[in-house]
Design an enzyme around this catalytic site. Structure first.
Site, PDB file in Angstrom:
ATOM      1  N   ASN A 456       0.831  -1.215   0.000  1.00 57.11           N
ATOM      2  CA  ASN A 456       0.000   0.000   0.000  1.00 57.11           C
ATOM      3  C   ASN A 456       0.862   1.261   0.000  1.00 57.11           C
ATOM      4  O   ASN A 456       0.599   2.217  -0.737  1.00 57.11           O
ATOM      5  CB  ASN A 456      -0.913   0.002   1.228  1.00 57.11           C
ATOM      6  CG  ASN A 456      -2.277  -0.608   0.942  1.00 57.11           C
ATOM      7  OD1 ASN A 456      -2.743  -0.597  -0.185  1.00 57.11           O
ATOM      8  ND2 ASN A 456      -2.902  -1.139   1.973  1.00 57.11           N
ATOM      9  N   GLU A 491      -6.475  -7.375   5.351  1.00 53.47           N
ATOM     10  CA  GLU A 491      -5.934  -8.291   4.339  1.00 53.47           C
ATOM     11  C   GLU A 491      -6.096  -9.747   4.764  1.00 53.47           C
ATOM     12  O   GLU A 491      -5.380 -10.635   4.268  1.00 53.47           O
ATOM     13  CB  GLU A 491      -4.451  -7.973   4.094  1.00 53.47           C
ATOM     14  CG  GLU A 491      -3.535  -8.224   5.279  1.00 53.47           C
ATOM     15  CD  GLU A 491      -3.416  -7.021   6.215  1.00 53.47           C
ATOM     16  OE1 GLU A 491      -2.403  -6.939   6.930  1.00 53.47           O
ATOM     17  OE2 GLU A 491      -4.336  -6.171   6.228  1.00 53.47           O
TER      18      GLU A 491
END
Length: 570
Positions: A456, A491
């Site tokens: 990210n 996640e």
């Protein structure tokens, strides 16, 4: 339920199929009812007996106005003075039917008819709402039995008392007993079928209203019941064959209450059913105001004072004349502005309104040659009940679809389309309680993408979202329909394999790990693939969802500590 593919329930096709079957079935019922009406009309329509007639009004001092000729085969409005009116019937071809025969009075409504016996002058009084019947027979019609022959030049006379009720146009015929009974059977069958349709739909709608906690169904059920009671009073069905003396002995009071209730409930139902607050808010206020006026107009007619009764009767009839067109215009406006259910309302309301208008015109002397028009209200009422029940069925299916859609959104992760954490835990508990899997193993995996924060930070959150979605699709492609797959959070993913032992579960886990490692993301270096660490455990006696997840989570952390991109079995 195929949870591995991310689909929650079977929402769209099932509901649409049910809606098609409901509508298809109801349309067939409408067709069958129309055919029954056509056949019943021939069965109970008055036969054209060879009669000619005269009538005159009676003044208070018993002096009479002049005689006026009329055709007994046509429904004729006979004006009644304060002392009533008198009718003379003659055999037009010079011969009365062979005795015994029946002199039939059609469409008497709630009024009274007196026969003056042509042999001894004895009077026989009849009313469809009479609790005790003596000297006459019939259901829906009055039949005076003429037991002895009547000379050709003798007139049969009847008197019509003056009463504080709406005077219906009358028809007359002379029939054999067999013909009279045949028409009676047809009429009773027809009326019973119409009432059965209306009452059954009203009861079903009321039950749905209770179960679904939807006042629309309750208002509709109440309206249909009240309207059926109005019709039952008008044609005497409540007295015979039902035998409801408590209504038949006070028809005016019950009729006013039933009429007021039917109109008021119809207005309240129309407002909610057509959703006037959204599509026609100004007309909604008008309809609700009209309903309030009708409810207030009912009250004077229920008071024990003659003046109040007269005022209530004078007030309610003009309101009823206004009510039909008001609802019609409100429905047209709502339909024009996009209300789906306004079309259903119009399809059911317009035929009933037309029949009501024609029946009202018949009270004034129009349509005298249409003897079945008074009973057409029953057919129109049954048809309206069927059509509006179709609308309610469609509405309930629409509510179900919306409810299922809301439930689906509540159970689904918006990004990946997989079941979310809440739904995963719920379904995992269902699996653990499934008696069919009690003696079979259940494997649980806890998956976590490796170095997801670095992905990210380096490439942006949109790439992280792409990685999560790609992982979800890769996992789906490796699982069976009966397997449970969901996004646990961030996640993290959870997978349950019902019926899989350790060897099978470890092989599936390796296949999942390899599938994720083959994901290619645009703009991401292929030398830094997306990888996943997987913790695996099997159900033990006494396990619940929480204990399984705790062990699988611990195994996943061991996989992380062991170098990531691997499977560890607890």
């Amino acid at each position: 339920m195929t949870l591995a593919s991310g689909r929650v329930g079977n929402v769209g096709p099932g509901a649409s199929g049910l809606g098609w079957h409901v509508s298809h079935t109801l349309w067939w019922v409408v067709v069958v009812l129309a055919l029954a009406v056509a056949g019943a009309t021939q069965a109970y329509a008055p036969s054209r007996g060879a009669l000619r007639g005269q009538w005159q009004s009676l003044a208070a001092d018993t002096a009479a106005s002049g005689w006026q000729a009329f055709s007994p085969q046509r429904l004729t409005r006979i004006e009644r003075a304060p002392s009533g009116a008198r009718v003379r019937l003659f055999a037009q071809d010079g011969r009365w039917p062979a005795a015994p025969f029946v002199l039939v009075v059609s469409n008497p409504g709630v009024g009274t008819v007196e026969l003056i016996d042509p042999h001894d002058g004895h009077r026989r009084r009849a009313s469809l709402l009479a609790s005790h019947r003596s000297g006459w027979i019939g259901t829906g019609r009055i039949g005076f039995l003429i037991a002895r022959p009547v000379a050709a030049d003798v007139a049969i006379e009847l008197e019509l008392p003056s009463e504080p009720v709406i005077q219906s146009p009358l028809g007359f015929a002379a029939q054999s007993i067999d013909r009279f009974q045949h028409q009676q059977n047809g009429w009773v069958a027809f009326v019973s079928a119409c009432f059965a349709v209306m009452l059954s739909i009203a009861l079903v709608a009321s039950a749905f209203g209770v179960f679904l906690r939807d006042r629309t169904f309750l208002l509709y059920g109440g309206y249909v019941l009240a309207y059926a009671l109005v019709l039952g009073i008008q044609n005497g069905f409540v007295a015979h064959p039902l035998g409801w003396r408590w209504i038949a002995d006070a028809p005016l009071s019950w009729g006013r209450v039933a009429t007021g209730l039917s109109v008021t409930l119809a207005c309240l139902f129309a407002v909610r059913f057509m959703r006037l607050e959204r599509h026609a808010p100004r007309w909604r206020r008008l309809v609700l105001g009209f309903a309030a006026l009708v409810a207030l107009a009912m009250l004077p007619g229920m008071l024990p004072w003659p003046a109040a009764n007269a005022f209530g009767r004078a007030l309610i009839n003009p309101l009823l004349i206004v009510g039909g067109p008001l609802l019609l215009v409100a429905g047209v406006v709502a339909a024009w502005r996009g209300s789906r259910y306004a079309w259903f309302f119009l399809a059911g309301w317009v035929p009933l309104l037309i029949v009501t208008v024609l029946s009202s015109a018949q009270l004034g002397g129009a349509f005298a040659g249409v003897p079945w028009l008074p009973d057409a209200n029953l057919a129109a009422g049954a048809l309206e009940a069927l059509v509006l029940s179709m609308g309610l069925a469609d509405r309930s299916l629409q509510v179900r679809r919306e409810r299922d859609r809301v439930q689906e959104l509540a159970d689904t992760d918006a990004l990946t389309g997989l079941p979310n954490r809440r739904h995963v835990l719920s379904q995992l508990n269902v699996l653990l309680r499934d008696g069919r899997l009690r003696e079979r193993p259940i494997a649980l995996m806890f998956l976590d993408l490796d170095d997801f924060k670095r992905l990210n930070d380096r490439h942006g959150h949109h790439v992280g979202d792409d990685a999560l979605c790609a992982t979800a699709r890769a996992l789906e492609n490796c699982l069976r329909d009966q397997d449970l797959l969901g996004r646990y959070g961030g996640e993290e993913f959870v997978i349950a394999l019902p019926g899989s032992d350790r060897a099978i579960a470890e092989a599936v886990a390796e296949r999942l790990r390899e599938a994720v490692a083959q994901i290619v993301l645009p703009g991401v270096d292929a030398r830094s693939p997306v990888t996943v660490s997987i913790g695996l455990t099997l159900r033990r006696p006494g396990d619940d969802a929480e204990s399984l997840l705790v062990r699988a989570d611990q195994a996943m952390y061991e996989a992380k500590e062991g170098g990531r991109n691997r499977v560890v079995s607890a």
